[in-house]
Design a protein around this motif. Structure first.
Motif, PDB file in Angstrom:
ATOM      1  N   THR A 143       0.843  -1.193   0.000  1.00 10.62           N
ATOM      2  CA  THR A 143       0.000   0.000   0.000  1.00 10.62           C
ATOM      3  C   THR A 143       0.880   1.245   0.000  1.00 10.62           C
ATOM      4  N   PRO A 144       0.950   1.997  -1.103  1.00 10.10           N
ATOM      5  CA  PRO A 144       1.735   3.237  -1.103  1.00 10.10           C
ATOM      6  C   PRO A 144       1.106   4.265  -0.167  1.00 10.10           C
ATOM      7  N   LEU A 145       1.931   4.919   0.634  1.00  8.54           N
ATOM      8  CA  LEU A 145       1.463   5.969   1.534  1.00  8.54           C
ATOM      9  C   LEU A 145       1.913   7.349   1.081  1.00  8.54           C
ATOM     10  N   SER A 146       3.049   7.408   0.393  1.00  9.06           N
ATOM     11  CA  SER A 146       3.509   8.679  -0.176  1.00  9.06           C
ATOM     12  C   SER A 146       4.376   8.398  -1.395  1.00  9.06           C
ATOM     13  N   THR A 147       4.283   9.270  -2.382  1.00 11.83           N
ATOM     14  CA  THR A 147       5.093   9.146  -3.595  1.00 11.83           C
ATOM     15  C   THR A 147       5.597  10.528  -3.986  1.00 11.83           C
ATOM     16  N   SER A 148       6.765  10.569  -4.601  1.00 11.14           N
ATOM     17  CA  SER A 148       7.313  11.850  -5.052  1.00 11.14           C
ATOM     18  C   SER A 148       8.304  11.622  -6.182  1.00 11.14           C
ATOM     19  N   SER A 149       8.406  12.636  -7.046  1.00 12.47           N
ATOM     20  CA  SER A 149       9.333  12.596  -8.167  1.00 12.47           C
ATOM     21  C   SER A 149      10.411  13.641  -7.924  1.00 12.47           C
ATOM     22  N   HIS A 150      11.687  13.256  -8.132  1.00  7.37           N
ATOM     23  CA  HIS A 150      12.804  14.126  -7.790  1.00  7.37           C
ATOM     24  C   HIS A 150      13.623  14.447  -9.036  1.00  7.37           C
ATOM     25  N   ARG A 166      15.866  11.585 -16.825  1.00  6.34           N
ATOM     26  CA  ARG A 166      14.801  11.019 -16.015  1.00  6.34           C
ATOM     27  C   ARG A 166      14.810  11.537 -14.581  1.00  6.34           C
ATOM     28  N   ASP A 167      13.613  11.771 -14.046  1.00  2.00           N
ATOM     29  CA  ASP A 167      13.487  12.038 -12.615  1.00  2.00           C
ATOM     30  C   ASP A 167      13.717  10.744 -11.840  1.00  2.00           C
ATOM     31  N   GLN A 168      13.952  10.870 -10.551  1.00  2.00           N
ATOM     32  CA  GLN A 168      14.036   9.703  -9.674  1.00  2.00           C
ATOM     33  C   GLN A 168      12.748   9.598  -8.871  1.00  2.00           C
ATOM     34  N   LEU A 169      12.255   8.388  -8.712  1.00  2.00           N
ATOM     35  CA  LEU A 169      10.958   8.142  -8.088  1.00  2.00           C
ATOM     36  C   LEU A 169      11.142   7.568  -6.693  1.00  2.00           C
ATOM     37  N   LEU A 170      10.452   8.160  -5.730  1.00  2.00           N
ATOM     38  CA  LEU A 170      10.441   7.639  -4.366  1.00  2.00           C
ATOM     39  C   LEU A 170       9.032   7.215  -4.008  1.00  2.00           C
ATOM     40  N   ILE A 180       8.366   0.249   4.082  1.00  2.00           N
ATOM     41  CA  ILE A 180       9.571   0.210   3.255  1.00  2.00           C
ATOM     42  C   ILE A 180       9.556   1.398   2.309  1.00  2.00           C
ATOM     43  N   HIS A 181      10.712   1.703   1.753  1.00  2.00           N
ATOM     44  CA  HIS A 181      10.864   2.813   0.815  1.00  2.00           C
ATOM     45  C   HIS A 181      11.604   2.303  -0.420  1.00  2.00           C
ATOM     46  N   VAL A 182      11.186   2.740  -1.596  1.00  2.00           N
ATOM     47  CA  VAL A 182      11.805   2.307  -2.849  1.00  2.00           C
ATOM     48  C   VAL A 182      12.171   3.539  -3.676  1.00  2.00           C
ATOM     49  N   ILE A 183      13.441   3.630  -4.056  1.00  2.00           N
ATOM     50  CA  ILE A 183      13.907   4.704  -4.942  1.00  2.00           C
ATOM     51  C   ILE A 183      14.221   4.063  -6.294  1.00  2.00           C
ATOM     52  N   VAL A 184      13.501   4.488  -7.334  1.00  2.00           N
ATOM     53  CA  VAL A 184      13.664   3.911  -8.672  1.00  2.00           C
ATOM     54  C   VAL A 184      14.454   4.883  -9.543  1.00  2.00           C
ATOM     55  N   ALA A 204      23.706  12.054 -10.501  1.00  2.00           N
ATOM     56  CA  ALA A 204      22.517  11.244 -10.231  1.00  2.00           C
ATOM     57  C   ALA A 204      22.665  10.504  -8.912  1.00  2.00           C
ATOM     58  N   ALA A 205      23.864   9.965  -8.668  1.00  2.00           N
ATOM     59  CA  ALA A 205      24.111   9.255  -7.409  1.00  2.00           C
ATOM     60  C   ALA A 205      23.980  10.197  -6.215  1.00  2.00           C
ATOM     61  N   LYS A 206      24.437  11.431  -6.378  1.00  2.00           N
ATOM     62  CA  LYS A 206      24.328  12.405  -5.292  1.00  2.00           C
ATOM     63  C   LYS A 206      22.865  12.734  -4.996  1.00  2.00           C
ATOM     64  N   LEU A 207      22.046  12.795  -6.037  1.00  2.00           N
ATOM     65  CA  LEU A 207      20.616  13.009  -5.820  1.00  2.00           C
ATOM     66  C   LEU A 207      20.010  11.832  -5.065  1.00  2.00           C
ATOM     67  N   THR A 208      20.345  10.616  -5.480  1.00  2.00           N
ATOM     68  CA  THR A 208      19.861   9.428  -4.781  1.00  2.00           C
ATOM     69  C   THR A 208      20.295   9.442  -3.318  1.00  2.00           C
ATOM     70  N   LYS A 209      21.555   9.848  -3.085  1.00  2.00           N
ATOM     71  CA  LYS A 209      22.065   9.908  -1.709  1.00  2.00           C
ATOM     72  C   LYS A 209      21.298  10.937  -0.883  1.00  2.00           C
ATOM     73  N   ARG A 210      20.929  12.063  -1.484  1.00  2.00           N
ATOM     74  CA  ARG A 210      20.161  13.072  -0.747  1.00  2.00           C
ATOM     75  C   ARG A 210      18.781  12.540  -0.373  1.00  2.00           C
ATOM     76  N   ILE A 211      18.168  11.802  -1.296  1.00  2.00           N
ATOM     77  CA  ILE A 211      16.859  11.207  -0.995  1.00  2.00           C
ATOM     78  C   ILE A 211      16.993  10.210   0.148  1.00  2.00           C
ATOM     79  N   LEU A 212      18.033   9.373   0.072  1.00  2.00           N
ATOM     80  CA  LEU A 212      18.280   8.397   1.132  1.00  2.00           C
ATOM     81  C   LEU A 212      18.530   9.095   2.462  1.00  2.00           C
TER      82      LEU A 212
END
Length: 352
Positions: A143-150, A166-170, A180-184, A204-212
């Motif tokens: 069940t998704p509780l929150s979604t966002s595009s980065h 491409r944006d990154q999806l959380l 759980i959380h999924v970053i695509v 791109a990796a730095k953006l992923t790291k900021r999301i994490l």
């Protein structure tokens, strides 16, 4: 527990482990995976995009026929990822190289998948090729509780003009009641050469790291999956230095990342895509430390793998042994993708 023996339950989503003492414990098992769907475009010319550059739109005849076959091929593969272990398709699947939500609706409504009742999380991104990432999930389990595009903002070294990608999806939600959380991801390609394009993937990796980091600042024990087509191997700086992903579980620190694909690439020479007779393992799934703890009262990573069944492999020609892609030499090959899917198996003890 030592000397664990693993076998499949025939008709339910459980796995049984037997210890030396013959004590039997039942475990729920789920597949979480990722698949690059290789140019999954529809046949409608969207004047707001450059979709006419897609392989299907460039075909002169039988566009819709090819599209239908492409959708069916994608649905077949998705339906079988992890099935040998769970008797089910993935409960969560990140995907890339999709044009829009509509193509994913066609995939999940294919006869091979419709009974799984997949939901879709998708945002349109500004990518110059009009391709996006998305998440598919089985509604009865997740069940998704929150979604966002980065948004990833990168610029040309010479002109300083922005390069749209491409944006990154959380997606954050409850898997059988557990957060759980999924970053695509689908990081920038190696167009122009690996070295020249490297800064884009580092960005791109730095953006992923900021999301994490944002997730872990709220919950240091967050269970996070980082997945995608990274266009980098597990040994590249974007993964080892920026994300600081470890190949050894014992070296994963607090708030650290474990990359089960690192040793597959370094020690076993495995890959998910091939180019000029060399394999790359661009498609990866990494997890945070709470997912590798030896505590089976909550979901824990059991194993990771590459879904490279025989029918997904070219049998002849100059691309023999490569993934059997959908499009080559200007035409449709009746293939699947130029990438193999990747997957992880999660287990959780069932208390009776």
């Amino acid at each position: 527990m030592k000397n664990l023996k693993f076998w499949l339950a025939a008709l339910c989503l459980t796995v049984v482990f037997t210890a030396e003492a013959q004590e039997k414990k039942k475990f729920k098992v789920h597949t979480v995976g990722f698949y690059n769907l290789e140019n999954l475009f529809d046949t409608i010319n969207d004047t707001s995009k450059f979709d006419e550059r897609s392989p299907i739109m460039e075909m002169k005849t039988k566009q819709f026929e090819v599209y239908q076959k492409k959708v069916k091929n994608m649905a077949r593969v998705i339906s079988e990822i992890g099935k040998d272990f769970t008797n089910n398709s993935p409960v969560i699947l990140g995907v890339s190289e999709v044009e829009n939500r509509e193509v994913l609706e066609d995939v999940v409504n294919d006869p091979a998948l419709i009974h799984q009742d997949y939901g879709i999380v998708h945002y349109n991104s500004p990518d110059v090729r009009s391709i996006d990432v998305a998440l598919l999930y089985q509604k009865k389990f997740f069940t998704p509780l929150s979604t966002s595009s980065h948004e990833l903002k990168i610029y040309d070294d010479n002109t300083k003009e922005r390069k749209y990608t491409r944006d990154q999806l959380l997606v954050s939600g409850k898997l059988d009641g557990e957060m759980i959380h999924v970053i695509v991801n689908h990081w920038p390609s190696r167009s122009g050469g690996e070295a020249r394009s490297r800064p884009k993937r580092v960005a791109a990796a730095k953006l992923t790291k900021r999301i994490l980091d944002s997730l872990q600042s709220l919950d240091p024990y967050a269970k996070v999956f980082i997945m995608g087509d990274l266009n980098d191997d597990p040994t590249n700086a974007s993964v080892t230095e920026v994300l600081q992903a470890q190949s050894d579980k014992d070296k994963v620190g607090f708030k650290g990342l474990y990359n089960p694909y690192s040793n597959m690439f370094k020690k076993e020479g495995l890959g998910t895509t091939a180019y000029r007779d060399a394999w790359s393992l661009f498609d990866q799934i990494m997890v945070t430390k709470p997912l590798i703890e030896k505590d089976y009262s909550s979901f824990t990573l059991y194993k990771a793998g590459i879904f490279n069944k025989n029918y997904l492999v070219n049998k002849k020609g100059r691309y023999k042994g490569y993934p059997k892609r959908s499009f080559a030499d200007g035409g449709f090959t009746d293939g699947f993708s130029d990438h193999f899917p990747v997957y992880t198996l999660l287990i959780k003890e069932i208390k009776e």
